[in-house]
Scaffold this motif. Structure first.
Motif, short mmCIF file in Angstrom:
data_model
loop_
_atom_site.label_atom_id
_atom_site.label_comp_id
_atom_site.label_asym_id
_atom_site.label_seq_id
_atom_site.Cartn_x
_atom_site.Cartn_y
_atom_site.Cartn_z
N PRO A 1 -27.24 -9.76 37.86
CA PRO A 1 -27.02 -11.19 37.61
C PRO A 1 -27.88 -11.75 36.47
O PRO A 1 -27.55 -12.79 35.89
N ALA A 2 -29.00 -11.07 36.14
CA ALA A 2 -29.87 -11.56 35.07
C ALA A 2 -29.17 -11.51 33.71
O ALA A 2 -29.57 -12.21 32.77
N PHE A 3 -28.13 -10.70 33.57
CA PHE A 3 -27.42 -10.60 32.30
C PHE A 3 -26.71 -11.91 31.94
O PHE A 3 -26.37 -12.14 30.78
N THR A 4 -26.48 -12.77 32.92
CA THR A 4 -25.83 -14.04 32.62
C THR A 4 -26.71 -14.91 31.71
O THR A 4 -26.21 -15.80 31.02
N THR A 5 -28.03 -14.66 31.71
CA THR A 5 -28.94 -15.38 30.81
C THR A 5 -28.54 -15.18 29.35
O THR A 5 -28.72 -16.08 28.52
N PHE A 6 -27.97 -14.02 29.06
CA PHE A 6 -27.58 -13.69 27.69
C PHE A 6 -26.07 -13.85 27.48
O PHE A 6 -25.52 -13.35 26.49
N GLY A 7 -25.42 -14.50 28.42
CA GLY A 7 -23.99 -14.75 28.27
C GLY A 7 -23.10 -13.57 28.60
O GLY A 7 -21.97 -13.49 28.11
N ILE A 8 -23.60 -12.65 29.43
CA ILE A 8 -22.82 -11.47 29.81
C ILE A 8 -22.46 -11.55 31.28
O ILE A 8 -23.33 -11.76 32.13
N GLU A 9 -21.19 -11.36 31.60
CA GLU A 9 -20.77 -11.31 32.99
C GLU A 9 -21.13 -9.94 33.57
O GLU A 9 -20.77 -8.91 32.99
N PRO A 10 -21.89 -9.89 34.68
CA PRO A 10 -22.36 -8.61 35.22
C PRO A 10 -21.25 -7.62 35.51
O PRO A 10 -21.45 -6.41 35.41
N ASP A 11 -20.06 -8.11 35.86
CA ASP A 11 -18.98 -7.19 36.20
C ASP A 11 -18.37 -6.53 34.96
O ASP A 11 -17.49 -5.67 35.08
N LYS A 12 -18.85 -6.89 33.78
CA LYS A 12 -18.39 -6.26 32.54
C LYS A 12 -19.26 -5.05 32.17
O LYS A 12 -19.05 -4.44 31.12
N ILE A 13 -20.24 -4.74 33.01
CA ILE A 13 -21.11 -3.59 32.77
C ILE A 13 -20.96 -2.61 33.94
O ILE A 13 -21.08 -3.00 35.11
N ILE A 14 -20.67 -1.36 33.63
CA ILE A 14 -20.54 -0.32 34.65
C ILE A 14 -21.82 0.52 34.63
O ILE A 14 -22.19 1.07 33.59
N PHE A 15 -22.49 0.60 35.76
CA PHE A 15 -23.74 1.36 35.87
C PHE A 15 -23.46 2.72 36.51
O PHE A 15 -22.81 2.80 37.54
N ILE A 16 -23.98 3.76 35.87
CA ILE A 16 -23.84 5.12 36.40
C ILE A 16 -25.23 5.75 36.42
O ILE A 16 -25.94 5.75 35.41
N ASN A 17 -25.62 6.29 37.57
CA ASN A 17 -26.93 6.92 37.73
C ASN A 17 -26.77 8.45 37.75
O ASN A 17 -25.98 8.98 38.54
N LEU A 18 -27.51 9.11 36.88
CA LEU A 18 -27.51 10.57 36.81
C LEU A 18 -28.96 11.03 36.74
O LEU A 18 -29.70 10.61 35.85
N SER A 19 -29.37 11.89 37.63
CA SER A 19 -30.78 12.25 37.72
C SER A 19 -31.23 13.23 36.64
O SER A 19 -32.40 13.23 36.25
N ARG A 20 -30.32 14.06 36.13
CA ARG A 20 -30.71 15.08 35.17
C ARG A 20 -30.48 14.61 33.73
O ARG A 20 -29.44 14.03 33.41
N GLU A 21 -31.47 14.87 32.86
CA GLU A 21 -31.37 14.48 31.45
C GLU A 21 -30.16 15.13 30.79
O GLU A 21 -29.47 14.50 29.98
N LYS A 22 -29.90 16.37 31.12
CA LYS A 22 -28.77 17.09 30.54
C LYS A 22 -27.46 16.37 30.84
O LYS A 22 -26.58 16.25 29.98
N ASP A 23 -27.33 15.88 32.07
CA ASP A 23 -26.12 15.17 32.46
C ASP A 23 -26.00 13.82 31.75
O ASP A 23 -24.90 13.38 31.39
N LEU A 24 -27.15 13.16 31.55
CA LEU A 24 -27.14 11.88 30.85
C LEU A 24 -26.65 12.03 29.41
O LEU A 24 -25.84 11.24 28.93
#
Length: 242
Positions: A96-119
């Motif tokens: 929700p903090a992204f709204t401060t910069f005029g960005i709707e949070p649902d327009k960003i997809i977050f993906i978590n990958l633990s290994r650097e190689k995968d990132l």
């Protein structure tokens, strides 16, 4: 005669930029990233799109400040439409903090990958997707070969890549630019109590075909503004003079 010579020089400069991988994405020639005086350091006076930009930080605090600056860049990049993919080992952001910069949070997809190689692999594949506005990835270790593959990917798709590296070791990469964003003390209006607008020391350490530099900026609801010299801390003035 002078006009013809100026046109030839301008065309020659554009040809050189294209050959060096700084290609403007279609429909983005007049895009204003609202970076003020920083634009003078960029080739052709414009923030390089279709490129990979590297943001280096040492501490967790610097990483937080860097994230805020990147959010400001994303707010401009996403005006063209599309979504942003944000890759990280573990999400530490508050969407929700992204709204401060005029960005709707649902327009960003977050993906978590633990290994650097995968990132690295996921970022390269994501940068090939033309429908994305940008790809952000938190990668500590980025060698020249991997960064070159990322740069080749964006030159085809016209997507902009932003890499956040929390590390003390800076090696050579193929990134078009390298930044360092740190925090500055805020100042409340007329000495009122509380917290003022965020202030950042922005260092452009490397920029291909451009000029590195540093700026002290404040972010408010109207965008960036340069901080007057008289409002800077004493240690910043000393650093500027050295």
């Amino acid at each position: 005669m002078l006009t013809k010579k100026a046109d030839k020089f301008s065309q020659l400069r554009n040809d050189i930029l294209i050959r060096q991988g700084l290609k403007k994405a279609a429909g983005t020639v007049s895009m204003d990233m609202e970076l003020g005086a920083i634009n003078d350091s960029f080739p052709d006076g414009c923030f390089p799109l279709s490129a990979v930009h590297e943001f280096c930080c040492v501490s967790a605090e610097d990483k937080t400040v860097t994230t805020g600056f990147i959010a400001r860049l994303l707010s401009s990049l996403m005006k063209r439409g599309g979504i942003t993919l944000w890759l990280s080992p573990a999400r530490m952001l508050f969407p929700p903090a992204f709204t401060t910069f005029g960005i709707e949070p649902d327009k960003i997809i977050f993906i978590n990958l633990s290994r650097e190689k995968d990132l690295c692999w996921m970022m390269e594949e994501a940068l090939k997707c033309e429908g994305l506005a940008a790809v952000v990835s938190e990668i500590r270790n980025l060698d020249f070969t991997a960064s070159r593959r990322l740069q080749l990917a964006v030159e085809q798709s016209k997507v902009t890549g932003l890499v956040i590296r929390q590390t003390t070791w800076l090696n050579t990469t193929a990134s078009v630019s390298r930044w360092k964003i740190t925090n500055l003390p805020s100042q409340t209006p007329e000495g009122l109590p509380g917290m003022g607008f965020p202030r950042w020391n922005v260092e452009l350490l490397k920029i291909r075909n451009g000029r590195p530099g540093s700026w002290q900026l404040e972010w408010n609801q109207n965008g960036f503004r340069e901080i007057p010299k008289e409002q800077l801390p004493a240690h910043e003035l000393q650093r500027e003079a050295s």
